[in-house]
Design a protein around this motif. Structure first.
Motif, PDB file in Angstrom:
ATOM      1  N   GLY A 250       0.811  -1.212   0.000  1.00 19.37           N
ATOM      2  CA  GLY A 250       0.000   0.000   0.000  1.00 19.37           C
ATOM      3  C   GLY A 250       0.843   1.259   0.000  1.00 19.37           C
ATOM      4  N   ILE A 251       1.937   1.258   0.777  1.00 18.33           N
ATOM      5  CA  ILE A 251       2.815   2.424   0.815  1.00 18.33           C
ATOM      6  C   ILE A 251       3.505   2.589  -0.530  1.00 18.33           C
ATOM      7  CG2 ILE A 251       4.841   3.451   1.903  1.00 18.33           C
ATOM      8  CD1 ILE A 251       2.364   3.450   3.671  1.00 18.33           C
ATOM      9  N   GLY A 252       3.943   1.479  -1.112  1.00 15.95           N
ATOM     10  CA  GLY A 252       4.578   1.551  -2.420  1.00 15.95           C
ATOM     11  C   GLY A 252       3.649   2.096  -3.488  1.00 15.95           C
ATOM     12  N   LYS A 254       1.124   4.112  -3.074  1.00 14.32           N
ATOM     13  CA  LYS A 254       0.914   5.549  -2.865  1.00 14.32           C
ATOM     14  C   LYS A 254       2.098   6.338  -3.418  1.00 14.32           C
ATOM     15  CE  LYS A 254      -1.095   7.314   0.703  1.00 14.32           C
ATOM     16  NZ  LYS A 254      -2.371   7.691   0.078  1.00 14.32           N
ATOM     17  N   LEU A 255       3.298   5.832  -3.196  1.00 12.13           N
ATOM     18  CA  LEU A 255       4.477   6.529  -3.677  1.00 12.13           C
ATOM     19  C   LEU A 255       4.501   6.576  -5.204  1.00 12.13           C
ATOM     20  CD1 LEU A 255       8.039   6.109  -2.214  1.00 12.13           C
ATOM     21  CD2 LEU A 255       7.679   6.277  -4.656  1.00 12.13           C
ATOM     22  N   VAL A 256       4.186   5.446  -5.829  1.00 10.08           N
ATOM     23  CA  VAL A 256       4.215   5.378  -7.295  1.00 10.08           C
ATOM     24  C   VAL A 256       3.232   6.365  -7.922  1.00 10.08           C
ATOM     25  CG1 VAL A 256       3.704   3.879  -9.274  1.00 10.08           C
ATOM     26  CG2 VAL A 256       5.025   2.992  -7.355  1.00 10.08           C
ATOM     27  N   LYS A 257       2.080   6.523  -7.315  1.00 13.66           N
ATOM     28  CA  LYS A 257       1.032   7.377  -7.877  1.00 13.66           C
ATOM     29  C   LYS A 257       1.150   8.834  -7.445  1.00 13.66           C
ATOM     30  CE  LYS A 257      -2.245   3.512  -8.098  1.00 13.66           C
ATOM     31  NZ  LYS A 257      -3.536   2.963  -7.620  1.00 13.66           N
ATOM     32  N   ASP A 258       2.052   9.132  -6.553  1.00  6.32           N
ATOM     33  CA  ASP A 258       2.166  10.468  -5.975  1.00  6.32           C
ATOM     34  C   ASP A 258       2.845  11.418  -6.961  1.00  6.32           C
ATOM     35  OD1 ASP A 258       2.572  12.722  -4.439  1.00  6.32           O
ATOM     36  OD2 ASP A 258       3.277  11.617  -2.680  1.00  6.32           O
TER      37      ASP A 258
END
Length: 488
Positions: A250-252, A254-258
Motif C-alpha cells: 500500500g505504501i509503495g 501511494k508513492l508510485v502514484k504520488d
C-alpha cells in the motif's frame, strides 16, 4: 527559480509468514548480536522518519533467514505517515535545492565517512537480516560509500553548456536543475547499496528522497537512516530530505502514484517493474527501472575452463542465487559440454559443507531470504524434473534451522523450455549445449529479461561479436532536468 524533483522506486513485495523455529525472544537481546544496539536499534523500532521518528502502522517482525528467529520489531507507516513524509520532504527540498552543489556534496561526503565508521556493524546487520555472507554484506556497504565519493566529485562537475544563438547579443545557456522529491523503493537483496546508489546521487543533485524499503529488511533501513540523520543534524539540515517510510504494498502504491514524486526508481522483479512503469507514465512522471534477470554465460570452445569455473561458482550460487545478475543459464559449446558439467558438479560438491550461518567466516553460501523463497525453489526443481530435466547436483532443501537449500545444476531441458526462460530467485542453473557461438548468442537473447551476459573465449574477434549482437536490457532514468535559457 523553482526546481523540480522526482521519486525513485524499487519494489519486490514479499510478505513473510511466521518463520520456522521462531521464538518469542528477540535476537537483539543476545550478546552475540551486540552490533545491533551499536547501530541504535532496539527491540521495538520506529520505521518512519521525516525529521522526527513517529509511526502508526502495523508492527513488522524482522526474521533472520539463517535461523528463522525474530531479530526485532519495526512499526511500519500508515497512509497518513506516508503523507507526512512526502509533505515534509517536499517542504525541506526547497531549502536543500538552494544550497550550492559543492555544499551538498560535503554533506554526502560526511555520510560516506559515517558509513565507514559503522562499516562492520552495518555489514553484520545485512548478513543477519538479509542472509548474504559477511564479505558480500560489507562489500554492499562499501558500495554506498564509494557512491558517496563519486557524488562528492559530481557535486563540483554538474554539467552545463553554452550554445551560440542566432540572435545578435544573445547566448544560450543550458543548466541542469534538481527534479524535486525522489521516491526510493528498494529490494530485499541489496538493502543498503540500492538505496545508496539512488540517495547519494539524488542528494548532490539537490533532490530530497522518500525511501520505502523492502518490508523484510526494515532494520537495515532504520539503521541506515539513523546514520544519515546524524550527519544531517550535525549540519543543521532538515532530516526530511532523507525521509523513510517502512511499509507494504500500500505504501509503495501511494508513492508510485504520488505526483510529488517526480522520478520513481524501482529495483525488483520485471512483473512489478512493468506495473510501476505504467503507473508512473500515467501521470507523466519519470521512472528508473532495474529489473529481474535471466542471465547467461556462453562457454565457447576455446574457453579457459579454470577461469570459467572459479567465476561460475559465484555467479551461479553466490548470494544463494538472490541477485538480479545471478547466472541462471550456462550455454556450453558441445566440445566442452560434458567436461564443464562434470567439473562444475565437483566444484559445487566442494562448497556444500560451507553452506551455513552467513556471519561465520568459513561460510560461502547463506540461506534463502524467506520461507516463500524456499517454496519457490522446491516448486521450480519439481517442475524442471516434470519437463524432462535431470538434477545433476543439488535439488534438495537442507533440513536445518533457517531457510537453506542446495545449489542446483539441471541438464536435459531445451533452451526454450518455459522453466528455463523464467527467473527463479534461487541457486538453480540450467546447462544447455550449443553447437557454436552464434547459437549461444541467439539463445542468450531469447529471454524477456536480462541484466548481465558473459562470454568465456580467448578469441578477441568473438568478444567484439558479442558486443555487437548480445542484448542486455537495462532501464535508466535521470535525477536532473535541463533548462534552456537565453541570457544577455
Amino acid at each position: 527559480m523553482s526546481l523540480l524533483c522526482r521519486a525513485v522506486l524499487s519494489l519486490r513485495y514479499i510478505r513473510v509468514p511466521m518463520a520456522r523455529n521462531a521464538s518469542t525472544a528477540f535476537l537483539i537481546e543476545d550478546p552475540k548480536y551486540s552490533f545491533l544496539k551499536d547501530l541504535g536499534l532496539k527491540e521495538n523500532n520506529v520505521g518512519v522518519f521525516n525529521g522526527k521518528w513517529k509511526a502508526n502502522g502495523e508492527v513488522i517482525k524482522s526474521y533472520s533467514p539463517a535461523n528463522g528467529k525474530v531479530i526485532a520489531e519495526v512499526q511500519a507507516g500508515s497512509a497518513a505517515d506516508y503523507e507526512a513524509c512526502a509533505s515534509a520532504a517536499q517542504e525541506a527540498w526547497h531549502a536543500w535545492a538552494e544550497l550550492p552543489a559543492p555544499a551538498r556534496g560535503e554533506v554526502v561526503r560526511q555520510i560516506g565517512d559515517a558509513l565507514r565508521e559503522n562499516l562492520q556493524p552495518l555489514g553484520k546487520l545485512v548478513s543477519l537480516e538479509m542472509g548474504k555472507i559477511l564479505p558480500e554484506a560489507i562489500g554492499e556497504v562499501i558500495e554506498y560509500i564509494h557512491v558517496c565519493d563519486l557524488a562528492l566529485g559530481l557535486s563540483r562537475t554538474l554539467p552545463g553548456t553554452v550554445f551560440p544563438s542566432e540572435r545578435p547579443g544573445h547566448v544560450l545557456i543550458e543548466k541542469w536543475n534538481p527534479l524535486g522529491v525522489v521516491g526510493i523503493i528498494t529490494a530485499f537483496n541489496f538493502p543498503v547499496a540500492v538505496f545508496g546508489w539512488n540517495s547519494a546521487i539524488a542528494m548532490v543533485c539537490g533532490d530530497a528522497t522518500v525511501w520505502k524499503p523492502s518490508e523484510t529488511t526494515p532494520l537495515v533501513a532504520v539503521a541506515v537512516t539513523k546514520i544519515v540523520e546524524s550527519v544531517l543534524q550535525k549540519n543543521n539540515i532538515p532530516g526530511a530530505i532523507a525521509s523513510l517510510c517502512v511499509g507494504g504494498k500500500g505504501i509503495g502504491e501511494k508513492l508510485v502514484k504520488d505526483e510529488r514524486m517526480k522520478l520513481v526508481s524501482f529495483t525488483g522483479s520485471t512483473a512489478v517493474g512493468q506495473q510501476v512503469g505504467v503507473e508512473v507514465q500515467k501521470r507523466f512522471g519519470r521512472h528508473l527501472l532495474e529489473l529481474g534477470g535471466n542471465n547467461a554465460i556462453i562457454v565457447n570452445e576455446d574457453a579457459n575452463l579454470e577461469l570459467f569455473l572459479s567465476a561460475a561458482l559465484f555467479a551461479c550460487a553466490g548470494t544463494a542465487g538472490q541477485r538480479c545478475t545471478t547466472t541462471r543459464r550456462l550455454l556450453i559449446h558441445k566440445k566442452l559440454y560434458s567436461e564443464v558439467v562434470n567439473r562444475l558438479k565437483k566444484a559445487y560438491a566442494g562448497v556444500v559443507s560451507r553452506i551455513g550461518d552467513p556471519l561465520l567466516e568459513e561460510t560461502l553460501i547463506g540461506p534463502l531470504h524467506t520461507p516463500a523463497a524456499v517454496d519457490a525453489y522446491k516448486k521450480t526443481v519439481a517442475e524442471a524434473v516434470k519437463l524432462g530435466g535431470k538434477i545433476e547436483f543439488g535439488g534438495k532443501i537442507i533440513e536445518r534451522e533457517g531457510y537453506f537449500v542446495e545449489p542446483t545444476i539441471i541438464t536435459g531441458l531445451p533452451h526454450d523450455s518455459p522453466i528455463v526462460k523464467t527467473e527463479c530467485f534461487a541457486p538453480i542453473v540450467y546447462c544447455i549445449e550449443i553447437p557454436d557461438l552464434e547459437t549461444g548468442i541467439q539463445y542468450n537473447n531469447e529471454v524477456e529479461q536480462g541484466l548481465s551476459s558473459s562470454l568465456f573465449t580467448e578469441n578477441l574477434g568473438d568478444v567484439f561479436k558479442v558486443f555487437i549482437y548480445m542484448k542486455i536490457f537495462i532501464k535508466l532514468g535521470h535525477v536532473l532536468h535541463r533548462n534552456m535559457r537565453m541570457k544577455f
